[in-house]
Design a protein around this motif. Structure first.
Motif, PDB file in Angstrom:
ATOM      1  N   PRO A 133      -3.773   4.232   7.977  1.00 33.06           N
ATOM      2  CA  PRO A 133      -4.259   4.059   6.747  1.00 33.06           C
ATOM      3  C   PRO A 133      -3.097   4.508   5.740  1.00 33.06           C
ATOM      4  CG  PRO A 133      -5.397   5.885   7.597  1.00 33.06           C
ATOM      5  CD  PRO A 133      -4.974   5.151   8.747  1.00 33.06           C
ATOM      6  N   GLY A 134      -2.322   5.371   6.185  1.00 32.72           N
ATOM      7  CA  GLY A 134      -1.172   6.024   5.298  1.00 32.72           C
ATOM      8  C   GLY A 134      -0.015   5.314   5.664  1.00 32.72           C
ATOM      9  N   ASN A 135       0.139   4.350   6.740  1.00 31.27           N
ATOM     10  CA  ASN A 135       1.225   3.356   6.841  1.00 31.27           C
ATOM     11  C   ASN A 135       2.597   4.057   7.527  1.00 31.27           C
ATOM     12  OD1 ASN A 135       0.158   0.721   6.035  1.00 31.27           O
ATOM     13  ND2 ASN A 135      -0.238   1.651   4.080  1.00 31.27           N
ATOM     14  N   VAL A 136       3.443   3.636   7.099  1.00 31.65           N
ATOM     15  CA  VAL A 136       4.792   4.262   7.860  1.00 31.65           C
ATOM     16  C   VAL A 136       4.832   5.638   7.380  1.00 31.65           C
ATOM     17  CG1 VAL A 136       7.194   4.014   7.977  1.00 31.65           C
ATOM     18  CG2 VAL A 136       5.866   1.796   7.993  1.00 31.65           C
ATOM     19  N   ARG A 137       4.712   5.975   6.217  1.00 34.33           N
ATOM     20  CA  ARG A 137       4.838   7.287   6.000  1.00 34.33           C
ATOM     21  C   ARG A 137       3.860   8.371   6.675  1.00 34.33           C
ATOM     22  NH1 ARG A 137       3.539   8.135   0.131  1.00 34.33           N
ATOM     23  NH2 ARG A 137       5.399   7.026  -0.094  1.00 34.33           N
ATOM     24  N   ARG A 167      -3.259  15.448  -7.163  1.00 31.00           N
ATOM     25  CA  ARG A 167      -3.980  16.165  -6.225  1.00 31.00           C
ATOM     26  C   ARG A 167      -3.403  15.696  -4.837  1.00 31.00           C
ATOM     27  NH1 ARG A 167     -10.371  16.248  -7.946  1.00 31.00           N
ATOM     28  NH2 ARG A 167     -10.346  17.739  -9.825  1.00 31.00           N
ATOM     29  N   LEU A 168      -2.850  14.284  -4.910  1.00 30.57           N
ATOM     30  CA  LEU A 168      -2.447  13.667  -3.644  1.00 30.57           C
ATOM     31  C   LEU A 168      -1.005  14.204  -3.391  1.00 30.57           C
ATOM     32  CD1 LEU A 168      -3.566  10.041  -4.119  1.00 30.57           C
ATOM     33  CD2 LEU A 168      -4.420  11.542  -2.536  1.00 30.57           C
ATOM     34  N   ILE A 170     -10.968  10.287   0.509  1.00 29.43           N
ATOM     35  CA  ILE A 170     -11.513   8.911  -0.090  1.00 29.43           C
ATOM     36  C   ILE A 170     -10.417   7.787  -0.424  1.00 29.43           C
ATOM     37  CG2 ILE A 170     -12.184   8.213  -2.286  1.00 29.43           C
ATOM     38  CD1 ILE A 170     -14.211   9.945  -0.533  1.00 29.43           C
ATOM     39  N   LEU A 171      -9.132   8.277  -0.329  1.00 30.63           N
ATOM     40  CA  LEU A 171      -8.193   7.188  -0.577  1.00 30.63           C
ATOM     41  C   LEU A 171      -7.985   6.278   0.742  1.00 30.63           C
ATOM     42  CD1 LEU A 171      -5.722   6.152  -2.466  1.00 30.63           C
ATOM     43  CD2 LEU A 171      -4.314   7.743  -1.334  1.00 30.63           C
ATOM     44  N   GLU A 172      -8.094   7.207   1.845  1.00 33.03           N
ATOM     45  CA  GLU A 172      -7.798   6.438   2.982  1.00 33.03           C
ATOM     46  C   GLU A 172      -9.177   5.235   3.287  1.00 33.03           C
ATOM     47  OE1 GLU A 172      -7.482   9.108   5.998  1.00 33.03           O
ATOM     48  OE2 GLU A 172      -5.405   9.689   5.567  1.00 33.03           O
ATOM     49  N   GLN A 173     -10.278   5.602   2.739  1.00 27.70           N
ATOM     50  CA  GLN A 173     -11.638   4.905   3.094  1.00 27.70           C
ATOM     51  C   GLN A 173     -11.437   3.731   1.996  1.00 27.70           C
ATOM     52  OE1 GLN A 173     -14.760   7.576   2.435  1.00 27.70           O
ATOM     53  NE2 GLN A 173     -14.560   8.349   4.271  1.00 27.70           N
ATOM     54  N   VAL A 174     -10.702   3.785   0.871  1.00 30.55           N
ATOM     55  CA  VAL A 174     -10.688   2.535   0.199  1.00 30.55           C
ATOM     56  C   VAL A 174      -9.400   1.820   0.261  1.00 30.55           C
ATOM     57  CG1 VAL A 174     -12.261   3.523  -1.610  1.00 30.55           C
ATOM     58  CG2 VAL A 174      -9.977   4.030  -1.840  1.00 30.55           C
ATOM     59  N   GLY A 175      -8.420   2.141   1.343  1.00 35.25           N
ATOM     60  CA  GLY A 175      -7.391   1.241   1.828  1.00 35.25           C
ATOM     61  C   GLY A 175      -6.373   1.549   0.772  1.00 35.25           C
ATOM     62  N   GLY A 176      -6.418   2.866   0.197  1.00 31.81           N
ATOM     63  CA  GLY A 176      -5.019   3.186  -0.600  1.00 31.81           C
ATOM     64  C   GLY A 176      -5.205   2.633  -1.945  1.00 31.81           C
ATOM     65  N   ASN A 177      -6.214   2.310  -2.511  1.00 35.06           N
ATOM     66  CA  ASN A 177      -6.551   1.737  -3.991  1.00 35.06           C
ATOM     67  C   ASN A 177      -6.711   3.074  -4.683  1.00 35.06           C
ATOM     68  OD1 ASN A 177      -7.604   0.755  -6.313  1.00 35.06           O
ATOM     69  ND2 ASN A 177      -8.091  -0.970  -5.439  1.00 35.06           N
ATOM     70  N   LYS A 178      -5.803   3.472  -5.304  1.00 34.06           N
ATOM     71  CA  LYS A 178      -5.980   4.811  -6.115  1.00 34.06           C
ATOM     72  C   LYS A 178      -6.866   4.533  -7.555  1.00 34.06           C
ATOM     73  CE  LYS A 178      -1.419   6.657  -4.768  1.00 34.06           C
ATOM     74  NZ  LYS A 178      -0.034   7.013  -5.328  1.00 34.06           N
ATOM     75  N   SER A 179      -6.890   3.310  -7.814  1.00 33.24           N
ATOM     76  CA  SER A 179      -7.769   3.544  -8.888  1.00 33.24           C
ATOM     77  C   SER A 179      -9.297   3.517  -8.517  1.00 33.24           C
ATOM     78  CB  SER A 179      -7.774   1.834  -9.668  1.00 33.24           C
ATOM     79  OG  SER A 179      -6.423   1.774 -10.408  1.00 33.24           O
ATOM     80  N   GLU A 189       0.769  -1.103  -0.025  1.00 35.92           N
ATOM     81  CA  GLU A 189       0.071   0.018   0.003  1.00 35.92           C
ATOM     82  C   GLU A 189       0.925   1.319  -0.018  1.00 35.92           C
ATOM     83  OE1 GLU A 189      -2.538  -0.338   3.425  1.00 35.92           O
ATOM     84  OE2 GLU A 189      -3.598  -2.023   2.757  1.00 35.92           O
ATOM     85  N   THR A 190       0.355   2.444  -0.339  1.00 37.90           N
ATOM     86  CA  THR A 190       1.125   3.834  -0.345  1.00 37.90           C
ATOM     87  C   THR A 190       1.450   3.895   1.317  1.00 37.90           C
ATOM     88  OG1 THR A 190      -0.704   4.442  -1.852  1.00 37.90           O
ATOM     89  CG2 THR A 190       0.620   6.229  -0.701  1.00 37.90           C
ATOM     90  N   GLY A 191       2.726   4.213   1.278  1.00 36.21           N
ATOM     91  CA  GLY A 191       3.399   4.640   2.459  1.00 36.21           C
ATOM     92  C   GLY A 191       4.007   3.419   3.205  1.00 36.21           C
ATOM     93  N   THR A 192       4.190   2.177   2.655  1.00 31.42           N
ATOM     94  CA  THR A 192       4.720   1.177   3.356  1.00 31.42           C
ATOM     95  C   THR A 192       6.303   1.132   2.926  1.00 31.42           C
ATOM     96  OG1 THR A 192       4.052  -0.360   1.148  1.00 31.42           O
ATOM     97  CG2 THR A 192       2.657  -0.302   3.287  1.00 31.42           C
ATOM     98  N   GLY A 193       7.000   1.755   2.063  1.00 31.79           N
ATOM     99  CA  GLY A 193       8.252   2.040   1.908  1.00 31.79           C
ATOM    100  C   GLY A 193       8.786   1.205   0.874  1.00 31.79           C
ATOM    101  N   LYS A 194       8.134   1.121  -0.341  1.00 33.43           N
ATOM    102  CA  LYS A 194       8.405   0.381  -1.439  1.00 33.43           C
ATOM    103  C   LYS A 194       9.760   0.949  -2.122  1.00 33.43           C
ATOM    104  CE  LYS A 194       4.456   0.887  -3.461  1.00 33.43           C
ATOM    105  NZ  LYS A 194       3.747   1.575  -2.240  1.00 33.43           N
ATOM    106  N   GLU A 195      10.010   2.051  -2.102  1.00 29.17           N
ATOM    107  CA  GLU A 195      11.197   2.587  -2.734  1.00 29.17           C
ATOM    108  C   GLU A 195      12.631   2.441  -1.833  1.00 29.17           C
ATOM    109  OE1 GLU A 195      13.472   6.577  -4.228  1.00 29.17           O
ATOM    110  OE2 GLU A 195      11.295   6.601  -4.144  1.00 29.17           O
TER     111      GLU A 195
END
Length: 464
Positions: A368-372, A457-458, A432-441, A187-193
């Motif tokens: 919902p935004g994880n580690v970030r 926008r994000l 809205i992004l937080e409510q759908v668990g980070g699913n941007k689509s 998910e967004t904010g988990t540290g993929k990079e």
């Protein structure tokens, strides 16, 4: 110290595999067996039903099973369940017609290792076998790698003591030496990079590209480069980002947002290992390692027809899944303390402390935004704490709640005062992004905007 990777060629590795094909259609089983043998798999057995396979399985150890899902009596799901509970390290590859891919995706979620579609594509089968061989290599070395604390500076940055994070650190340390493409899911904010940079470990160039931020019309020029005069504004030759990654790593973040046209071009480049700049007639050889990241499940994107299956198999050779922070609450305390130290230094304050009440709040938040999100909360809390250097529950409550007054219009709509329309859009998109668990689509669909507009926008900075 992990032992060296066995110096087997891919052909030698294939020849060591023991594979079974289970399909009630003998013609399908025969075709798949032939493809496997053409690729160098010598030990292939065929079975027309699950019961027959189970009888054979008890007598002959296997590495891999390719199985259809829809079969009389026991089906492929029953076979997956049997293998999961038989205490044998057998990988299951689901075989499904493209029209039935939804079942295949469900089978992967139920425990299958991978899925391939009918009719069989030899390149896809080859990619699947490569993924199997790399998985075996990594699992073999994981069993021989000591889990002690490491002095590796890149691995140290992967914070957490839970088993899932420890396993990721060990996997990264091994996958560095396995020459294969990597797909990082999280998910967004988990540290993929962060994981991508740990795989890179400072060796050669590291070129990071966020696919969601590249305009479709400019994507080919950005990735492949262009020749002088290729289009209006092309006043000189320009090296593409792929060529810039030569000798190192190309990190494609949010690969799930890449358009279909660029997916085709990327696949061709990965197959041929050359790029042709826009407007040029000359191919340029490239040699780099590809690491992709996605904040959505690519299997679902394949199922929806948004992502090419052949490209999915090409990039998903070594998968690494980053769990969301809510799945590893045992790491929150360590992460919070590390961030307190980091931002105390950054803001030139005496190292702050977290009160127990503040820590309780952090450990019970869903993140919902994880580690970030945790990182941002700690930084803002340190700023609010002032000279007291004790972060209390009150400081955190101030961080979590909006500090601007709310006005209610005659139609009942509530909005903070004193913010621009752009910030209002950005804040609503984040909610809205937080409510759908980070699913941007899904967030883009609900908001009625396209994916790239959502990303724009994000990326809005609230401090602007």
């Amino acid at each position: 110290m992990a032992e060296a990777v066995p110096k087997l060629s891919i052909e030698e590795a294939y020849s060591t595999l023991s594979v079974a094909v289970v399909d009630d259609d003998p013609a399908v089983a025969s075709t798949l067996s032939r493809v496997l043998r053409e690729l160098g798999v010598n030990n292939v057995s065929e079975h027309t039903d699950v019961n027959q396979f189970i009888e054979h399985r008890l007598e002959h150890p296997l590495d891999v099973v390719f199985t259809d899902l829809v079969m009389p009596e026991k089906d492929g799901f029953a076979l997956i369940d049997f293998l999961q509970h038989s205490n044998h390290n057998v990988l299951t590859i689901v075989v499904s017609a493209y029209s039935s891919l939804e079942n295949a995706v469900q089978a992967v979620k139920a425990g299958a290792f991978e899925f391939v579609s009918k009719p069989f594509n030899i390149d896809v089968i080859d990619s699947t076998l490569r993924k199997i061989v790399n998985h075996q290599t990594i699992q073999h070395r994981l069993g021989k790698t000591d889990a002690h604390e490491t002095s590796d500076p890149y691995l140290i940055d992967i914070l957490g003591t839970t088993e899932s994070i420890s396993d990721i650190r060990r996997t990264v340390s091994i996958a560095r030496d396995v020459d294969a493409n990597v797909l990082i899911e999280g998910e967004t904010g988990t540290g993929k990079e962060l994981i991508a940079r740990a795989l890179h470990a400072g060796k050669g160039p590291f070129v990071a590209v966020n696919a969601a931020t590249i305009v479709d019309e400019l994507a080919e020029s950005e990735l492949f480069g262009h020749a002088q005069g290729a289009f209006t504004g092309a006043t000189s030759n320009k090296k593409g980002l792929i060529e810039a990654a030569n000798g190192g790593i190309l990190f494609l973040d949010e690969i799930n947002s890449m358009g279909r046209t660029m997916q085709v071009k990327l696949l061709r480049m990965l197959q041929e290992r050359v790029v042709r700049p826009v407007g040029s007639t000359r191919d340029i050889a490239v040699n780099f390692r590809l690491i992709c990241a996605t904040n959505e499940e690519l299997e679902e994107a394949v199922l929806a027809g948004q992502f090419r299956m052949d490209l999915y198999h090409r990039i998903n050779v070594i998968p690494i899944r980053l769990p969301p922070l809510r799945e590893r609450p045992g790491d929150i305390r360590e992460l919070a303390k590390k961030f307190v130290e980091r931002f105390s230094r950054l803001h030139q304050k005496t190292t702050a402390n977290l009160s127990q009440s503040a820590m309780d709040i952090l450990e019970h938040h869903q993140w919902p935004g994880n580690v970030r999100e945790l990182q941002n909360v700690i930084e803002r809390a340190i700023i609010f704490a002032g000279p007291k250097q004790i972060i209390s529950a009150e400081h955190l409550e101030r961080v979590f709640q909006t500090t601007r007054p709310i006005t209610t219009s005659s139609n009942g709509f509530e909005a903070p005062l004193g913010i621009s329309m752009r910030e209002m859009e950005a804040r609503y998109a984040q909610v809205i992004l937080e409510q759908v668990g980070g699913n941007k689509s899904e967030a883009a669909r609900i908001l009625g905007i396209d994916y790239k507009t959502l990303v724009s926008r994000l990326n809005f900075s609230f401090s602007d």
